[in-house]
Design a protein around this motif. Sequence first.
Motif, PDB file in Angstrom:
ATOM      1  N   ARG A 223     -14.753  -3.665   0.432  1.00 37.48           N
ATOM      2  CA  ARG A 223     -13.611  -2.808   0.123  1.00 37.48           C
ATOM      3  C   ARG A 223     -12.684  -2.696   1.324  1.00 37.48           C
ATOM      4  NH1 ARG A 223     -11.979   2.483   0.589  1.00 37.48           N
ATOM      5  NH2 ARG A 223     -10.870   3.313  -1.209  1.00 37.48           N
ATOM      6  N   MET A 224     -13.231  -2.467   2.498  1.00 45.38           N
ATOM      7  CA  MET A 224     -12.411  -2.347   3.708  1.00 45.38           C
ATOM      8  C   MET A 224     -11.681  -3.658   4.012  1.00 45.38           C
ATOM      9  SD  MET A 224     -12.425   0.720   4.643  1.00 45.38           S
ATOM     10  CE  MET A 224     -11.436   0.432   6.082  1.00 45.38           C
ATOM     11  N   ASP A 225     -12.355  -4.778   3.821  1.00 43.80           N
ATOM     12  CA  ASP A 225     -11.717  -6.085   4.031  1.00 43.80           C
ATOM     13  C   ASP A 225     -10.545  -6.269   3.068  1.00 43.80           C
ATOM     14  OD1 ASP A 225     -13.571  -6.615   6.011  1.00 43.80           O
ATOM     15  OD2 ASP A 225     -14.796  -7.941   4.765  1.00 43.80           O
ATOM     16  N   ALA A 226     -10.739  -5.879   1.809  1.00 44.13           N
ATOM     17  CA  ALA A 226      -9.672  -6.000   0.816  1.00 44.13           C
ATOM     18  C   ALA A 226      -8.489  -5.099   1.173  1.00 44.13           C
ATOM     19  CB  ALA A 226     -10.194  -5.664  -0.580  1.00 44.13           C
ATOM     20  N   ILE A 227      -8.777  -3.886   1.629  1.00 43.91           N
ATOM     21  CA  ILE A 227      -7.705  -2.972   2.028  1.00 43.91           C
ATOM     22  C   ILE A 227      -6.932  -3.544   3.209  1.00 43.91           C
ATOM     23  CG2 ILE A 227      -7.255  -0.721   3.107  1.00 43.91           C
ATOM     24  CD1 ILE A 227      -9.503   0.398   1.307  1.00 43.91           C
ATOM     25  N   ASN A 228      -7.636  -4.087   4.179  1.00 46.05           N
ATOM     26  CA  ASN A 228      -6.967  -4.674   5.337  1.00 46.05           C
ATOM     27  C   ASN A 228      -6.105  -5.870   4.946  1.00 46.05           C
ATOM     28  OD1 ASN A 228      -7.954  -2.780   7.144  1.00 46.05           O
ATOM     29  ND2 ASN A 228      -9.789  -3.961   7.584  1.00 46.05           N
ATOM     30  N   GLN A 229      -6.610  -6.708   4.035  1.00 45.49           N
ATOM     31  CA  GLN A 229      -5.817  -7.844   3.557  1.00 45.49           C
ATOM     32  C   GLN A 229      -4.576  -7.355   2.819  1.00 45.49           C
ATOM     33  OE1 GLN A 229      -7.963 -10.860   1.356  1.00 45.49           O
ATOM     34  NE2 GLN A 229      -9.796 -10.472   2.568  1.00 45.49           N
ATOM     35  N   LEU A 230      -4.745  -6.314   2.018  1.00 45.37           N
ATOM     36  CA  LEU A 230      -3.621  -5.750   1.270  1.00 45.37           C
ATOM     37  C   LEU A 230      -2.569  -5.191   2.222  1.00 45.37           C
ATOM     38  CD1 LEU A 230      -2.657  -5.206  -1.608  1.00 45.37           C
ATOM     39  CD2 LEU A 230      -3.861  -3.025  -1.504  1.00 45.37           C
ATOM     40  N   LYS A 231      -2.998  -4.503   3.253  1.00 46.91           N
ATOM     41  CA  LYS A 231      -2.064  -3.987   4.256  1.00 46.91           C
ATOM     42  C   LYS A 231      -1.309  -5.130   4.926  1.00 46.91           C
ATOM     43  CE  LYS A 231      -4.556   0.177   5.646  1.00 46.91           C
ATOM     44  NZ  LYS A 231      -5.306   0.792   6.748  1.00 46.91           N
ATOM     45  N   GLU A 232      -2.025  -6.181   5.255  1.00 48.54           N
ATOM     46  CA  GLU A 232      -1.413  -7.331   5.931  1.00 48.54           C
ATOM     47  C   GLU A 232      -0.382  -8.009   5.032  1.00 48.54           C
ATOM     48  OE1 GLU A 232      -0.786  -9.382   9.306  1.00 48.54           O
ATOM     49  OE2 GLU A 232      -2.258  -7.796   9.126  1.00 48.54           O
ATOM     50  N   LEU A 233      -0.706  -8.143   3.752  1.00 46.43           N
ATOM     51  CA  LEU A 233       0.209  -8.805   2.818  1.00 46.43           C
ATOM     52  C   LEU A 233       1.460  -7.981   2.539  1.00 46.43           C
ATOM     53  CD1 LEU A 233      -2.202 -10.271   0.125  1.00 46.43           C
ATOM     54  CD2 LEU A 233      -0.733 -11.551   1.665  1.00 46.43           C
ATOM     55  N   THR A 234       1.336  -6.673   2.559  1.00 45.32           N
ATOM     56  CA  THR A 234       2.450  -5.833   2.139  1.00 45.32           C
ATOM     57  C   THR A 234       3.219  -5.201   3.288  1.00 45.32           C
ATOM     58  OG1 THR A 234       0.978  -3.924   1.885  1.00 45.32           O
ATOM     59  CG2 THR A 234       1.387  -5.287  -0.069  1.00 45.32           C
ATOM     60  N   LYS A 235       2.800  -5.384   4.503  1.00 45.18           N
ATOM     61  CA  LYS A 235       3.462  -4.684   5.597  1.00 45.18           C
ATOM     62  C   LYS A 235       4.913  -5.110   5.803  1.00 45.18           C
ATOM     63  CE  LYS A 235       1.945  -7.451   9.523  1.00 45.18           C
ATOM     64  NZ  LYS A 235       1.139  -7.463  10.717  1.00 45.18           N
ATOM     65  N   GLU A 236       5.267  -6.329   5.463  1.00 49.23           N
ATOM     66  CA  GLU A 236       6.635  -6.790   5.640  1.00 49.23           C
ATOM     67  C   GLU A 236       7.463  -6.675   4.367  1.00 49.23           C
ATOM     68  OE1 GLU A 236       6.795 -10.618   7.453  1.00 49.23           O
ATOM     69  OE2 GLU A 236       5.353 -10.068   8.987  1.00 49.23           O
ATOM     70  N   ASP A 237       6.834  -6.289   3.265  1.00 46.55           N
ATOM     71  CA  ASP A 237       7.542  -6.200   1.990  1.00 46.55           C
ATOM     72  C   ASP A 237       8.244  -4.866   1.779  1.00 46.55           C
ATOM     73  OD1 ASP A 237       6.683  -8.702   1.433  1.00 46.55           O
ATOM     74  OD2 ASP A 237       5.120  -8.108   0.036  1.00 46.55           O
ATOM     75  N   VAL A 238       7.971  -3.891   2.621  1.00 44.53           N
ATOM     76  CA  VAL A 238       8.530  -2.560   2.429  1.00 44.53           C
ATOM     77  C   VAL A 238       9.818  -2.425   3.231  1.00 44.53           C
ATOM     78  CG1 VAL A 238       8.095  -0.101   2.667  1.00 44.53           C
ATOM     79  CG2 VAL A 238       6.214  -1.644   2.119  1.00 44.53           C
ATOM     80  N   PRO A 239      10.948  -2.253   2.549  1.00 40.22           N
ATOM     81  CA  PRO A 239      12.199  -2.090   3.287  1.00 40.22           C
ATOM     82  C   PRO A 239      12.217  -0.745   4.021  1.00 40.22           C
ATOM     83  CG  PRO A 239      12.558  -1.795   0.947  1.00 40.22           C
ATOM     84  CD  PRO A 239      11.123  -2.214   1.124  1.00 40.22           C
ATOM     85  N   VAL A 240      12.790  -0.747   5.184  1.00 38.33           N
ATOM     86  CA  VAL A 240      12.873   0.467   5.988  1.00 38.33           C
ATOM     87  C   VAL A 240      14.341   0.787   6.204  1.00 38.33           C
ATOM     88  CG1 VAL A 240      12.315   1.502   8.210  1.00 38.33           C
ATOM     89  CG2 VAL A 240      10.711  -0.100   7.149  1.00 38.33           C
ATOM     90  N   SER A 241      14.691   2.036   5.963  1.00 37.93           N
ATOM     91  CA  SER A 241      16.068   2.473   6.156  1.00 37.93           C
ATOM     92  C   SER A 241      16.142   3.406   7.351  1.00 37.93           C
ATOM     93  CB  SER A 241      16.569   3.203   4.911  1.00 37.93           C
ATOM     94  OG  SER A 241      17.827   3.776   5.183  1.00 37.93           O
ATOM     95  N   TYR A 242      17.062   3.106   8.245  1.00 35.17           N
ATOM     96  CA  TYR A 242      17.260   3.950   9.412  1.00 35.17           C
ATOM     97  C   TYR A 242      18.546   4.774   9.280  1.00 35.17           C
ATOM     98  CZ  TYR A 242      13.544   1.179  11.426  1.00 35.17           C
ATOM     99  OH  TYR A 242      12.345   0.585  11.660  1.00 35.17           O
ATOM    100  N   THR A 243      19.106   4.814   8.084  1.00 36.05           N
ATOM    101  CA  THR A 243      20.356   5.526   7.861  1.00 36.05           C
ATOM    102  C   THR A 243      20.240   6.994   8.253  1.00 36.05           C
ATOM    103  OG1 THR A 243      20.813   4.046   6.024  1.00 36.05           O
ATOM    104  CG2 THR A 243      22.135   6.048   6.153  1.00 36.05           C
ATOM    105  N   HIS A 244      19.126   7.609   7.929  1.00 34.05           N
ATOM    106  CA  HIS A 244      18.970   9.032   8.220  1.00 34.05           C
ATOM    107  C   HIS A 244      19.028   9.330   9.722  1.00 34.05           C
ATOM    108  CE1 HIS A 244      14.943   7.424   8.704  1.00 34.05           C
ATOM    109  NE2 HIS A 244      14.665   8.478   9.443  1.00 34.05           N
ATOM    110  N   LEU A 245      18.790   8.328  10.547  1.00 38.70           N
ATOM    111  CA  LEU A 245      18.834   8.527  11.993  1.00 38.70           C
ATOM    112  C   LEU A 245      20.258   8.507  12.541  1.00 38.70           C
ATOM    113  CD1 LEU A 245      15.858   6.236  13.056  1.00 38.70           C
ATOM    114  CD2 LEU A 245      15.852   8.718  12.785  1.00 38.70           C
ATOM    115  N   THR A 246      21.187   7.964  11.777  1.00 43.67           N
ATOM    116  CA  THR A 246      22.558   7.834  12.269  1.00 43.67           C
ATOM    117  C   THR A 246      23.511   8.842  11.636  1.00 43.67           C
ATOM    118  OG1 THR A 246      23.059   6.156  10.621  1.00 43.67           O
ATOM    119  CG2 THR A 246      22.261   5.382  12.767  1.00 43.67           C
ATOM    120  N   LEU A 247      23.057   9.586  10.666  1.00 46.41           N
ATOM    121  CA  LEU A 247      23.926  10.562  10.014  1.00 46.41           C
ATOM    122  C   LEU A 247      24.001  11.844  10.845  1.00 46.41           C
ATOM    123  CD1 LEU A 247      22.749  10.179   6.324  1.00 46.41           C
ATOM    124  CD2 LEU A 247      24.839   9.318   7.344  1.00 46.41           C
ATOM    125  N   PRO A 248      25.107  12.550  10.745  1.00 44.77           N
ATOM    126  CA  PRO A 248      25.237  13.822  11.473  1.00 44.77           C
ATOM    127  C   PRO A 248      24.179  14.830  11.002  1.00 44.77           C
ATOM    128  CG  PRO A 248      27.312  13.181  10.477  1.00 44.77           C
ATOM    129  CD  PRO A 248      26.285  12.216  10.004  1.00 44.77           C
TER     130      PRO A 248
END
Length: 66
Positions: free
Chosen positions: A36-61
């Motif tokens: 189970r832990m191996d599968a979770i780690n593989q899943l994390k590795e596969l999906t870590k770059e698929d999640v878009p990250v927005s930094y807009t909230h850091l630049t707004l007043p």
Amino acid sequence: MKEKIKALKALILECDMELSLSVSKDIFYMQTRQMRMDAINQLKELTKEDVPVSYTHLTLPTTPYV
């Protein structure tokens, strides 16, 4: 890659069911837990770059006067 993610999620669910039926000191329990832990780690590795990250909230007043 979506099929791999789907398979890993199914494996994690299957492991969860097996773990709920096993005794915590049992060798099968330990092997299933590791699988189970191996599968979770593989899943994390596969999906870590698929999640878009927005930094807009850091630049707004941040003051109410804008």
